[in-house]
Design an enzyme around this catalytic site. Structure first.
Site, PDB file in Angstrom:
ATOM      1  N   THR A 196       0.828  -1.196   0.000  1.00 35.43           N
ATOM      2  CA  THR A 196       0.000   0.000   0.000  1.00 35.43           C
ATOM      3  C   THR A 196       0.869   1.255   0.000  1.00 35.43           C
ATOM      4  O   THR A 196       1.958   1.254   0.549  1.00 35.43           O
ATOM      5  CB  THR A 196      -0.892  -0.018   1.255  1.00 35.43           C
ATOM      6  OG1 THR A 196      -1.747  -1.149   1.189  1.00 35.43           O
ATOM      7  CG2 THR A 196      -1.719   1.240   1.378  1.00 35.43           C
ATOM      8  N   GLY A 249      -4.343  -5.628   6.482  1.00 31.35           N
ATOM      9  CA  GLY A 249      -5.544  -4.813   6.535  1.00 31.35           C
ATOM     10  C   GLY A 249      -6.549  -5.255   7.570  1.00 31.35           C
ATOM     11  O   GLY A 249      -7.156  -4.417   8.268  1.00 31.35           O
TER      12      GLY A 249
END
Length: 327
Positions: A196, A249
């Site tokens: 990310t 996540g």
């Protein structure tokens, strides 16, 4: 006010055997993004404009897992997500399930600025993108890189979620097909941690902003949504700070990691680095992640509990640093 500050990241959890050439490529990209951001800050652009500008640059370069370099889902397609937040009034915008939008972070900004909502996803987000006239590209022709096709093949052969060049501390021998004790929501995964990207900024007026963008997990289930578009989990900004997270996540979501940094600053009176350290130590349970943060005082901080994090930071007083490994 302590002047402006900026931090960028390209993912937490780095293989200690990552080739030096790849390390150098990552540092060059992070340096380019820092230079872009610092130039904008010297020109007095507000923090919210700077985080969008920098994350667009990261999305356009295929090196990290966002935009053009996004990971592929189980069907071999890209599904991207992003969020952005403006600290002064806690305005925010988020998107998920994008397949044709060249720069997801800019669509998230438009959700914030041009819609009555905070979050749009899948066909609704794509429809809004067409209405707003953002640049659209073909999923197969633009987003899908040869490298990621190969990574998806390895993931399917191993029947697992697979991450390029990312493993948790102490798991240096993990590889596709090797049973791993590392779990995500109780299920084993092999090589850990997505790439990310994110940016946090405090401008010369003390305004904080944050932005995060990702392609998610390699071989993820269709429709999976991670922390990156979730305000308070992957992204958060308020009067005190701006935060962008990266890593597992599901663990970041459970810990509302980004919001926790602002919360312990507000309620426990911690300074920025102490708040980051507290959150990384106490709010991840068994998860692996990292984050970058700035404060309204011009401070910049980062923290992670895995092998490393692609990151860089700069401040108005001339400090600039790009790193991968231990703090």
């Amino acid at each position: 006010m302590g002047g402006w500050a900026i931090a960028v990241h390209g993912g937490a959890g780095v293989d200690p055997n990552l080739p030096l050439e790849r390390q150098e490529q990552a540092k060059q990209l992070l340096t380019r993004c820092l230079n872009l951001g610092t130039s904008a800050l010297r020109a007095d652009l507000p923090a919210i404009d700077v985080v969008e500008l920098v994350v667009r640059e990261l999305e356009t370069d295929p090196f990290f897992n966002s935009g053009r370099g996004s990971a592929l889902n189980e069907n071999g397609r890209v599904e991207m997500e992003a969020s952005i937040m403006d600290g002064p009034k806690r305005r925010c915008g988020a998107v998920s399930g994008l397949t044709t939008v060249k720069n997801p972070i800019s669509l998230a900004r438009l959700v914030m600025d041009k819609s009555p909502h905070s979050y749009l996803a899948f066909s609704g987000a794509e429809s809004f993108a067409r209405q707003q006239g953002v640049e659209l590209v073909d999923n197969n022709d633009y987003f899908i890189t040869e490298e990621n096709v190969g990574m998806l093949k390895l993931a399917k052969e191993a029947n697992t979620i697979l991450f390029d060049y990312r493993i948790p501390l102490g798991m240096e021998s993990c590889a596709a097909g090797v049973e791993s004790p590392i779990q995500m929501n109780g299920l084993p995964i092999s090589v850990y941690a997505p790439e990310t990207v994110g940016c946090v900024v405090v401008d010369s007026q003390g305004r904080c902003a944050a932005a995060t963008s990702t392609g998610g997990l390699m071989n993820k289930m269709e429709g999976r949504i991670g922390d990156s578009p979730l305000i308070g989990a992957g992204t958060y900004a308020c009067d005190l700070c701006g935060v962008s997270c990266t890593g597992e996540g599901e663990a970041i979501i459970r810990g509302t990691l980004a919001r926790e940094v602002g919360a312990v600053m507000e309620y426990k009176g911690l300074d920025l680095q102490d708040a980051v350290d507290f959150v990384i130590k106490n709010r991840l349970d068994d998860g692996k992640a990292g984050l970058i943060a700035v404060s309204n005082k011009g401070e910049v901080a980062c923290g992670f509990n895995c092998c490393g994090m692609f990151r860089g930071s700069a401040t108005e007083d001339g400090f600039m640093e790009v790193g991968i490994w231990d703090q």
